[in-house]
Motif scaffolding. Structure first.
Motif, PDB file in Angstrom:
ATOM      1  N   PRO A 160      90.774 -46.948 157.298  1.00  0.00           N
ATOM      2  CA  PRO A 160      91.595 -48.168 157.310  1.00  0.00           C
ATOM      3  C   PRO A 160      91.684 -48.842 155.947  1.00  0.00           C
ATOM      4  CG  PRO A 160      90.177 -48.111 159.227  1.00  0.00           C
ATOM      5  CD  PRO A 160      89.739 -46.980 158.343  1.00  0.00           C
ATOM      6  N   CYS A 161      90.590 -48.875 155.227  1.00  0.00           N
ATOM      7  CA  CYS A 161      90.589 -49.510 153.911  1.00  0.00           C
ATOM      8  C   CYS A 161      91.238 -48.602 152.864  1.00  0.00           C
ATOM      9  CB  CYS A 161      89.151 -49.852 153.514  1.00  0.00           C
ATOM     10  SG  CYS A 161      88.966 -50.585 151.864  1.00  0.00           S
ATOM     11  N   ARG A 162      90.849 -47.336 152.845  1.00  0.00           N
ATOM     12  CA  ARG A 162      91.327 -46.404 151.820  1.00  0.00           C
ATOM     13  C   ARG A 162      92.836 -46.196 151.893  1.00  0.00           C
ATOM     14  NH1 ARG A 162      88.855 -42.269 153.509  1.00  0.00           N
ATOM     15  NH2 ARG A 162      90.608 -41.140 154.450  1.00  0.00           N
ATOM     16  N   LEU A 163      93.341 -45.891 153.082  1.00  0.00           N
ATOM     17  CA  LEU A 163      94.764 -45.624 153.241  1.00  0.00           C
ATOM     18  C   LEU A 163      95.559 -46.893 153.562  1.00  0.00           C
ATOM     19  CD1 LEU A 163      94.823 -42.255 155.229  1.00  0.00           C
ATOM     20  CD2 LEU A 163      94.990 -42.634 152.776  1.00  0.00           C
ATOM     21  N   GLY A 164      94.946 -47.780 154.346  1.00  0.00           N
ATOM     22  CA  GLY A 164      95.664 -48.970 154.775  1.00  0.00           C
ATOM     23  C   GLY A 164      96.088 -49.849 153.617  1.00  0.00           C
ATOM     24  N   SER A 165      95.219 -49.989 152.627  1.00  0.00           N
ATOM     25  CA  SER A 165      95.553 -50.848 151.483  1.00  0.00           C
ATOM     26  C   SER A 165      96.700 -50.254 150.666  1.00  0.00           C
ATOM     27  CB  SER A 165      94.316 -51.051 150.609  1.00  0.00           C
ATOM     28  OG  SER A 165      93.741 -49.811 150.229  1.00  0.00           O
ATOM     29  N   THR A 166      96.700 -48.944 150.514  1.00  0.00           N
ATOM     30  CA  THR A 166      97.787 -48.286 149.774  1.00  0.00           C
ATOM     31  C   THR A 166      99.112 -48.412 150.530  1.00  0.00           C
ATOM     32  OG1 THR A 166      96.241 -46.697 148.803  1.00  0.00           O
ATOM     33  CG2 THR A 166      98.583 -46.104 148.788  1.00  0.00           C
ATOM     34  N   ARG A 167      99.079 -48.175 151.846  1.00  0.00           N
ATOM     35  CA  ARG A 167     100.292 -48.347 152.655  1.00  0.00           C
ATOM     36  C   ARG A 167     100.730 -49.811 152.649  1.00  0.00           C
ATOM     37  NH1 ARG A 167      99.411 -43.384 152.863  1.00  0.00           N
ATOM     38  NH2 ARG A 167     100.405 -43.764 150.847  1.00  0.00           N
ATOM     39  N   GLY A 168      99.766 -50.730 152.551  1.00  0.00           N
ATOM     40  CA  GLY A 168     100.095 -52.146 152.506  1.00  0.00           C
ATOM     41  C   GLY A 168     100.900 -52.498 151.268  1.00  0.00           C
ATOM     42  N   GLU A 219     102.766 -50.460 149.518  1.00  0.00           N
ATOM     43  CA  GLU A 219     104.090 -49.842 149.663  1.00  0.00           C
ATOM     44  C   GLU A 219     104.990 -50.660 150.602  1.00  0.00           C
ATOM     45  OE1 GLU A 219     102.343 -45.272 149.181  1.00  0.00           O
ATOM     46  OE2 GLU A 219     103.022 -46.021 151.133  1.00  0.00           O
ATOM     47  N   THR A 220     104.410 -51.155 151.684  1.00  0.00           N
ATOM     48  CA  THR A 220     105.200 -51.915 152.664  1.00  0.00           C
ATOM     49  C   THR A 220     105.662 -53.244 152.078  1.00  0.00           C
ATOM     50  OG1 THR A 220     103.932 -50.886 154.444  1.00  0.00           O
ATOM     51  CG2 THR A 220     105.207 -52.849 155.006  1.00  0.00           C
ATOM     52  N   ILE A 221     104.769 -53.927 151.351  1.00  0.00           N
ATOM     53  CA  ILE A 221     105.155 -55.197 150.734  1.00  0.00           C
ATOM     54  C   ILE A 221     106.234 -54.971 149.677  1.00  0.00           C
ATOM     55  CG2 ILE A 221     104.352 -57.153 149.333  1.00  0.00           C
ATOM     56  CD1 ILE A 221     101.654 -56.905 150.747  1.00  0.00           C
ATOM     57  N   MET A 223     101.703 -62.465 145.479  1.00  0.00           N
ATOM     58  CA  MET A 223     100.265 -62.673 145.601  1.00  0.00           C
ATOM     59  C   MET A 223      99.690 -61.874 146.775  1.00  0.00           C
ATOM     60  SD  MET A 223      99.761 -64.405 142.980  1.00  0.00           S
ATOM     61  CE  MET A 223      97.987 -64.369 143.244  1.00  0.00           C
ATOM     62  N   ALA A 224     100.473 -61.743 147.857  1.00  0.00           N
ATOM     63  CA  ALA A 224     100.039 -60.911 148.986  1.00  0.00           C
ATOM     64  C   ALA A 224      99.919 -59.458 148.546  1.00  0.00           C
ATOM     65  CB  ALA A 224     101.023 -61.039 150.142  1.00  0.00           C
ATOM     66  N   ARG A 225     100.884 -59.028 147.743  1.00  0.00           N
ATOM     67  CA  ARG A 225     100.827 -57.664 147.223  1.00  0.00           C
ATOM     68  C   ARG A 225      99.583 -57.466 146.367  1.00  0.00           C
ATOM     69  NH1 ARG A 225     101.699 -54.250 143.064  1.00  0.00           N
ATOM     70  NH2 ARG A 225     102.989 -52.378 143.451  1.00  0.00           N
ATOM     71  N   PHE A 226      99.261 -58.474 145.542  1.00  0.00           N
ATOM     72  CA  PHE A 226      98.070 -58.381 144.699  1.00  0.00           C
ATOM     73  C   PHE A 226      96.818 -58.174 145.543  1.00  0.00           C
ATOM     74  CE2 PHE A 226      94.342 -60.687 143.096  1.00  0.00           C
ATOM     75  CZ  PHE A 226      94.067 -59.947 141.953  1.00  0.00           C
ATOM     76  N   GLY A 227      96.730 -58.870 146.688  1.00  0.00           N
ATOM     77  CA  GLY A 227      95.562 -58.718 147.553  1.00  0.00           C
ATOM     78  C   GLY A 227      95.408 -57.295 148.045  1.00  0.00           C
ATOM     79  N   MET A 228      96.509 -56.693 148.478  1.00  0.00           N
ATOM     80  CA  MET A 228      96.459 -55.311 148.954  1.00  0.00           C
ATOM     81  C   MET A 228      96.184 -54.338 147.812  1.00  0.00           C
ATOM     82  SD  MET A 228      96.688 -54.516 152.139  1.00  0.00           S
ATOM     83  CE  MET A 228      97.181 -55.117 153.758  1.00  0.00           C
ATOM     84  N   GLU A 229      96.802 -54.577 146.663  1.00  0.00           N
ATOM     85  CA  GLU A 229      96.592 -53.697 145.513  1.00  0.00           C
ATOM     86  C   GLU A 229      95.142 -53.759 145.046  1.00  0.00           C
ATOM     87  OE1 GLU A 229      98.852 -52.762 141.319  1.00  0.00           O
ATOM     88  OE2 GLU A 229      98.433 -54.860 141.830  1.00  0.00           O
ATOM     89  N   PHE A 230      94.569 -54.957 145.036  1.00  0.00           N
ATOM     90  CA  PHE A 230      93.170 -55.118 144.638  1.00  0.00           C
ATOM     91  C   PHE A 230      92.269 -54.282 145.541  1.00  0.00           C
ATOM     92  CE2 PHE A 230      89.040 -57.171 144.808  1.00  0.00           C
ATOM     93  CZ  PHE A 230      88.754 -57.398 143.470  1.00  0.00           C
ATOM     94  N   CYS A 231      92.515 -54.356 146.844  1.00  0.00           N
ATOM     95  CA  CYS A 231      91.720 -53.578 147.794  1.00  0.00           C
ATOM     96  C   CYS A 231      91.895 -52.076 147.566  1.00  0.00           C
ATOM     97  CB  CYS A 231      92.105 -53.951 149.221  1.00  0.00           C
ATOM     98  SG  CYS A 231      91.153 -53.090 150.500  1.00  0.00           S
ATOM     99  N   ALA A 232      93.119 -51.663 147.301  1.00  0.00           N
ATOM    100  CA  ALA A 232      93.386 -50.244 147.074  1.00  0.00           C
ATOM    101  C   ALA A 232      92.639 -49.724 145.847  1.00  0.00           C
ATOM    102  CB  ALA A 232      94.888 -50.007 146.908  1.00  0.00           C
ATOM    103  N   LEU A 289     105.393 -54.229 160.734  1.00  0.00           N
ATOM    104  CA  LEU A 289     104.523 -53.103 160.372  1.00  0.00           C
ATOM    105  C   LEU A 289     103.336 -53.604 159.539  1.00  0.00           C
ATOM    106  CD1 LEU A 289     103.952 -50.054 160.221  1.00  0.00           C
ATOM    107  CD2 LEU A 289     105.441 -49.969 158.210  1.00  0.00           C
ATOM    108  N   LEU A 290     103.603 -54.526 158.625  1.00  0.00           N
ATOM    109  CA  LEU A 290     102.542 -55.074 157.771  1.00  0.00           C
ATOM    110  C   LEU A 290     101.519 -55.843 158.606  1.00  0.00           C
ATOM    111  CD1 LEU A 290     101.474 -55.522 154.889  1.00  0.00           C
ATOM    112  CD2 LEU A 290     102.958 -57.539 154.746  1.00  0.00           C
ATOM    113  N   LYS A 291     101.989 -56.610 159.582  1.00  0.00           N
ATOM    114  CA  LYS A 291     101.071 -57.350 160.456  1.00  0.00           C
ATOM    115  C   LYS A 291     100.188 -56.388 161.253  1.00  0.00           C
ATOM    116  CE  LYS A 291     104.000 -61.464 161.096  1.00  0.00           C
ATOM    117  NZ  LYS A 291     104.831 -62.232 162.070  1.00  0.00           N
TER     118      LYS A 291
END
Length: 516
Positions: free
Chosen positions: A445-453, A455-457, A427-436, A472-474
């Protein structure tokens, strides 16, 4: 002639309400029964849709969830006079779901024909506008301010202050914009109002226009709401024909009109500046602030941007007075909040209650716990960018400040319930993927951070350097929260951080499984 109410609300239509209405009309004709079928809005008891209501001398009796196969037996049971049937829920107003509510914004929703000015006025419609014309623009803004009404779109900004800011801004033209881009998962209150009581939204827009000396209003509707678009188009025409819109609103000398605009399916256009860009025919990307839309908004003019619920509540506040509304709620969260309960829940739907219930009361008492019968493990409040709250936080009071203290947000009032089978790392991954997917791409931060998020999850879920990747995720969440240009990137960390905080074991499953 007996009135039979069958909702045109999309939730009911999705469950076969259109075919059901046709079948009831056909069966009535075959039996020589005289009925008038009224396509009303939903009462919010979505687990009972389609809900048929029959007008009887003792009140409206409901039957649901009704299917085509039930039509003949309903007639056989004498449902037109409120006869007993397995689907009967008795008088709708006496149902426990309804009796615990304090309906202000939704007072008429599901009760009236959404296209009838006469029914609207018979149930109090127009009284708020009449009082606004009586007391004048400045006093109208003061009433809204004293009521404590805050934006119901998610930010919770005081509505009256926004109106006054726009009214005081020097300009030759001002606009009223309604944000009907209801894109949060598990939310449907805006849609229910637009499909069940659209004239309340139109009246609220007229009141706002009068208060700020604006002559034009726009409703920005999400493209995924085709039924709402049809209803709003017709309601605007009905209002115009009745003299509610045009050069001389209800003989007042005040001119105001409303136009419906359909979005292109971008979640980020729920953010007010992206919405304004889209309304102007541009790509829906976030504007830097300042200047605020209240000073430089649509077409460069001062603009009120309010959510559907905020605008539709204004008429009731003017009608009953600010004190009536302000007496409800707790702390700085005044009035009522239409709770939208969805997900793995027994009684899903909309319940309008004053602020102040605990999260546990909402999930367990109103929602009835999980539909699966398994224990509740988490509830996401505030849409896809909201935090996941575990049962040990169910004593949290439902108000803006109490949720902020728990690193959470109320948002638009949507709650999505999960049982104990949910994987919170996923579900945490879904949140980051949704933002991406939904990011407008303007800020890094939003454009790249969500994609890196994402990948990290994925690395964490695969068991790769779990401790280092969690840190790193925090750090990534911190950067997005404080570096993003708008709330999309700024709130995307909420579901991730809450999942890490409350359900850490779900991020270490691969490592635990390997150790076993």
């Amino acid at each position: 002639m007996t009135k039979v109410y069958i909702p045109l609300d999309m939730a009911a239509v999705a469950m076969g309400a259109d075919k059901l209405a046709a079948a009831v009309a056909s069966e009535a004709a075959a039996r020589g029964e005289k009925v008038e079928i009224v396509r009303n809005g939903s009462r919010g008891m979505l687990w009972l849709e389609p809900l048929i209501e029959v007008e009887t001398p003792s009140g409206r009796v409901g039957y649901g969830p009704a299917k085509l196969k039930d039509v003949a037996s309903l007639f056989d049971a004498g449902f037109l006079s409120g006869g007993a049937h397995a689907l009967s829920i008795g008088k709708v107003d006496d149902h426990p779901w309804m009796t615990r509510q304090n309906r202000i914004t939704f007072a008429r929703c599901g009760v009236i024909d959404p296209f009838s000015i006469d029914e609207y006025e018979a149930h109090g419609g127009g009284a708020g506008l009449a009082r606004a014309f009586q007391i004048g623009p400045a006093a109208t803004i003061e009433e809204v301010t004293k009521s404590g009404l805050r934006g119901r779109g998610g930010a919770g900004f005081p509505t009256g202050i926004k109106w006054k800011t726009v009214a005081d801004a020097p300009a030759d033209r001002r606009y009223v914009v309604v944000n009907a881009d209801e894109g949060d998962s598990g939310t449907f209150a805006d849609r229910m109002i637009m499909e069940g009581d659209p004239l309340s939204l139109i009246e609220g827009m007229i009141i706002c226009g009068y208060a700020i000396n604006g002559s034009k209003g726009y409703i920005y509707l999400r493209s995924e709401y085709p039924q709402a678009a049809v209803v709003l188009d017709r309601a605007i025409e009905v209002a115009r024909e009745a003299g509610w819109l045009g050069p001389n609103v209800r003989g007042s000398g005040f001119s105001f009109d409303v136009e419906l605009r359909i979005g292109a399916g971008a979640y980020v256009c729920g953010e007010e500046t992206s919405l304004l860009e889209s309304l102007e025919g541009k790509r829906g990307i976030v504007r830097a602030k300042p200047p605020l839309p209240a000073h430089v908004g649509l077409f460069g003019k001062p603009t009120v941007v309010n959510n559907v619920l905020s605008m539709a509540t204004a008429p009731m506040i003017l009608e009953k007075g600010s004190q009536h509304y302000a007496e409800l709620g707790v702390g700085r969260s005044r009035g009522t909040m239409p709770l939208q309960i969805a997900g793995n829940v027994k009684y899903g739907g909309l319940c309008e209650v004053p602020f102040g219930l605990t999260l546990g009361e909402i999930v367990n008492d109103i929602g009835g716990g999980t539909r699966s019968g398994r224990p509740v493990r988490a509830v996401q409040v505030g849409g896809p960018l909201g935090a996941y709250l575990p049962p040990w936080l169910f004593d949290t009071v439902f108000d803006y400040e109490a949720f902020a203290a728990k690193d959470s947000l109320i948002g638009h009032g949507g709650l999505v319930v999960f049982d104990d089978t949910v994987d919170m790392a996923w579900m945490a991954r879904f949140g980051m993927e949704f933002c991406a997917i939904e990011s407008c791409g303007k800020c890094t931060p939003c454009r790249l951070g969500s994609t890196r998020g994402v990948e990290t999850i994925d690395k964490i879920r695969e068991g790769q350097n779990v401790d280092a990747n969690i840190e790193l995720l925090k750090d990534l969440c911190h950067t997005m929260k404080f570096g993003s240009l708008c709330a999309l990137g700024g709130f995307a960390p909420y579901p991730v951080e809450s999942a890490l905080r409350h359900f850490p074991e779900d991020f270490r499953k691969p490592a635990l499984e390997a150790a076993e």
